[in-house]
Design an enzyme around this catalytic site. Structure first.
Site, PDB file in Angstrom:
ATOM      1  N   ASP A 118      -1.098  -0.540  17.145  1.00 57.37           N
ATOM      2  CA  ASP A 118      -0.613   0.428  16.236  1.00 57.37           C
ATOM      3  C   ASP A 118      -0.901   1.711  16.578  1.00 57.37           C
ATOM      4  O   ASP A 118       0.111   2.894  16.535  1.00 57.37           O
ATOM      5  CB  ASP A 118      -1.731   0.399  15.049  1.00 57.37           C
ATOM      6  CG  ASP A 118      -1.566   1.336  13.951  1.00 57.37           C
ATOM      7  OD1 ASP A 118      -0.491   1.146  13.084  1.00 57.37           O
ATOM      8  OD2 ASP A 118      -2.203   2.324  13.639  1.00 57.37           O
ATOM      9  N   THR A 134       0.880  -1.265   0.016  1.00 54.88           N
ATOM     10  CA  THR A 134      -0.051   0.011   0.056  1.00 54.88           C
ATOM     11  C   THR A 134       0.976   1.011   0.040  1.00 54.88           C
ATOM     12  O   THR A 134       0.754   2.109  -0.689  1.00 54.88           O
ATOM     13  CB  THR A 134      -0.846  -0.089   1.238  1.00 54.88           C
ATOM     14  OG1 THR A 134      -1.779  -1.287   1.206  1.00 54.88           O
ATOM     15  CG2 THR A 134      -1.555   1.286   1.316  1.00 54.88           C
ATOM     16  N   VAL A 135       1.845   1.271   0.759  1.00 53.58           N
ATOM     17  CA  VAL A 135       2.733   2.504   1.050  1.00 53.58           C
ATOM     18  C   VAL A 135       3.738   2.779   0.096  1.00 53.58           C
ATOM     19  O   VAL A 135       3.671   3.931  -0.707  1.00 53.58           O
ATOM     20  CB  VAL A 135       3.449   2.402   2.281  1.00 53.58           C
ATOM     21  CG1 VAL A 135       4.173   3.790   2.592  1.00 53.58           C
ATOM     22  CG2 VAL A 135       2.321   2.252   3.387  1.00 53.58           C
ATOM     23  N   LYS A 192       2.098   5.032  17.408  1.00 56.21           N
ATOM     24  CA  LYS A 192       1.787   6.467  17.059  1.00 56.21           C
ATOM     25  C   LYS A 192       2.014   7.447  18.096  1.00 56.21           C
ATOM     26  O   LYS A 192       2.412   8.541  18.214  1.00 56.21           O
ATOM     27  CB  LYS A 192       0.692   6.617  16.139  1.00 56.21           C
ATOM     28  CG  LYS A 192       0.424   5.824  14.946  1.00 56.21           C
ATOM     29  CD  LYS A 192      -0.783   5.618  14.203  1.00 56.21           C
ATOM     30  CE  LYS A 192      -0.642   4.964  12.913  1.00 56.21           C
ATOM     31  NZ  LYS A 192      -2.085   4.685  12.420  1.00 56.21           N
ATOM     32  N   VAL A 226       2.813   8.455  11.496  1.00 57.46           N
ATOM     33  CA  VAL A 226       1.552   8.843  12.120  1.00 57.46           C
ATOM     34  C   VAL A 226       0.633   9.680  11.563  1.00 57.46           C
ATOM     35  O   VAL A 226       0.840  10.589  10.924  1.00 57.46           O
ATOM     36  CB  VAL A 226       2.186   9.836  13.591  1.00 57.46           C
ATOM     37  CG1 VAL A 226       1.092  10.072  14.430  1.00 57.46           C
ATOM     38  CG2 VAL A 226       3.240   9.214  14.091  1.00 57.46           C
ATOM     39  N   GLY A 258      -4.473   4.377   4.223  1.00 56.89           N
ATOM     40  CA  GLY A 258      -5.041   4.266   2.775  1.00 56.89           C
ATOM     41  C   GLY A 258      -3.642   4.756   1.836  1.00 56.89           C
ATOM     42  O   GLY A 258      -2.724   5.800   2.428  1.00 56.89           O
TER      43      GLY A 258
HETATM   44  N1  HSE Z   1      -3.564   0.419   9.976  1.00 56.04           N
HETATM   45  C1  HSE Z   1      -3.012   1.531  10.293  1.00 56.04           C
HETATM   46  C2  HSE Z   1      -4.723   2.332  10.508  1.00 56.04           C
HETATM   47  C3  HSE Z   1      -2.502   2.232   9.003  1.00 56.04           C
HETATM   48  O1  HSE Z   1      -5.708   1.793  10.236  1.00 56.04           O
HETATM   49  O2  HSE Z   1      -4.353   3.627  10.817  1.00 56.04           O
HETATM   50  C4  HSE Z   1      -2.088   3.727   9.037  1.00 56.04           C
HETATM   51  O3  HSE Z   1      -1.077   3.656   9.889  1.00 56.04           O
END
Ligand code: HSE
Length: 436
Positions: A200, A14-15, A204, A131, A301
């Site tokens: 996750d 994705t990234v 962040k 982040v 995304g």
């Molecule tokens: N899985 C993470 C989210 C992706 O849904 O925020 C972006 O860091």
């Protein structure tokens, strides 16, 4: 126009894929902004590719070839995880290359080591995309608010979790159904339990807290609770009480030290943050001089994340054009040693609480519950008693602020009452008044 800056992208999910597409699709404007063309000369990927790679790009599966390539100035690490990401990034930095990463786990858990390697070698490790996806929150915290003593920040920083909570509350959809859609849209982590269990978001929050307070990255000290303990009715009862439940990351500086915590949180509907829905992220930062500022946008995304990756590449290109390999702005905001502030354990943090207690509908039950709360010096702010469901009835309470350890003791005692017939739901209330 100056000579191009040469980039290698390691990882084409994705990234990485989104970054390649953005660099290609907006090349002219990006070159004008950077002052030179930005050219992808290498891609390292182990996955079957959905993206057409033009023939001028060397394509391989080994990211270390990019690290060894003298023609490459900037490595984009978009592989995720620790292995081989840590080795790729550390070797690239040790070799004097500039590195851009979207890898929040890597920064939150190994960042202290990696920033030290970058500094020793006079180079850059940039991580804006790690982040809040497309929101430039690192730049805002580190540069725009540099003059402030940051008092607290609070953020919805997991797009997948917010998408799930929004769709459950508004669309009445099931958890599994919404999670599957988040995976299809490229929002969810490779292991979606990272999203659902709050890991996750904790990565962040750890990064933002370090920048905000000038402390080392301390992921292991960040209290982490996910959204899977929430019952759908909690979202509805909170709404009745004038709140919404969001999965919030909170970092706060108090007299006792620094609080760092991620958990479902009741937010007053009068607070703009409560309106942030879908995959959007938002972070409110309270600085002593600027006051409260809020940053909102898509938190996950391909395109949103690529926007932040490419912004870092443009910064690096400008810096290289100006003759510097090392960034002017220190990676984590401060020059010199980080502050050694204690992290306040969750047990000592005081909150107001939402409680949902499933009880048998019988005489005196309310009195027995309030007696237990009173014994722990917990006073009630609001109460609603719902209709009977097959003999049991949820009692929903909002309490005044109490230390977490007292609340835990009270819940343990309540659970022993013969009246209580199921697990007690407990959600902390945001510690900031709606107007702040
Ligand atoms: N899985 C993470 C989210 C992706 O849904 O925020 C972006 O860091």
């Amino acid at each position: 126009m100056q000579a191009p800056v040469n980039v290698a992208i390691c990882g084409l999910g994705t990234v990485g894929g989104g970054s390649l597409r953005l660099l290609r699709g907006n090349a002219d404007e990006i070159a004008r902004r950077a002052g030179c063309p930005i050219q992808v000369v290498r891609v390292a990927t182990r996955r079957p590719r959905a993206i057409k790679i033009d023939s001028a790009i060397s394509l391989g599966s080994d990211p270390f070839e990019a690290v060894q390539d003298d023609n490459v100035q900037v490595i984009v690490e978009a592989m995720g995880g620790f292995d081989p990401a840590f080795a790729v990034v550390s070797q690239a930095l040790a070799g004097g290359k500039q590195v851009v990463t979207a890898n929040k786990a890597l920064i939150a858990e190994r960042g202290n080591e990696l920033f030290a390697i970058a500094e020793e070698n006079g180079t850059t490790l940039a991580y804006e995309s790690s982040v809040a996806g497309g929101i430039p929150i690192i730049k805002n915290l580190r540069e725009g608010l540099a003059a402030n003593r940051i008092e607290w920040l609070a953020g919805i920083i997991n797009g997948t979790g917010n998408f799930i909570l929004t769709e459950m509350a508004v669309g009445g959809r099931t958890f599994e159904d919404v999670l599957a859609e988040a995976q299809d849209l490229g929002y969810a982590e490779a292991d979606p339990s990272f999203d659902v269990d709050g890991i996750d978001a904790a990565h962040k929050l750890t990064i933002m807290a370090s920048i905000a307070f000038g402390i080392p990255l301390q992921f292991a000290s960040t209290y982490t609770e996910g959204i899977s303990t929430l019952a759908p009715e909690d979202l509805a009862y909170a709404e009745e009480l004038g709140y919404r439940i969001k999965h919030l990351g909170i970092a706060r500086r108090t007299d006792k030290g620094v609080e760092m915590r991620v958990h479902p949180t009741l937010i007053s509907k009068r607070w703009l943050l409560s309106e942030v829905s879908g995959v959007d992220n938002a972070v409110v930062v309270k600085g002593h001089a600027a006051g409260s500022t809020m940053y909102q946008g898509p938190g996950a995304g391909a395109d949103a994340t690529a926007s932040a990756v490419v912004a870092d590449i443009i910064d690096i290109a400008r810096q290289l054009r100006a003759g510097g390999r090392q960034p002017l702005v220190p990676s984590l905001h401060y020059h010199g040693a980080a502050l050694d502030l204690p992290v306040v354990p969750i047990d000592s943090i005081a909150s107001e609480y939402y409680l949902r207690i499933p009880v048998l509908d019988r005489m005196g039950v309310m009195a027995r519950i309030t007696r237990v709360l009173e014994q722990h010096a917990i006073s009630i702010e609001a109460v609603i008693q719902k209709e009977v469901h097959g003999g049991s009835v949820p009692i929903v309470l909002l309490t005044h602020a109490v230390a977490e350890s007292s609340m835990n003791a009270a819940i343990a005692e309540l659970a022993k009452l013969a009246d209580v017939v199921g697990p007690i739901g407990r959600v902390r209330v945001a510690p900031f008044p709606a107007g702040e």
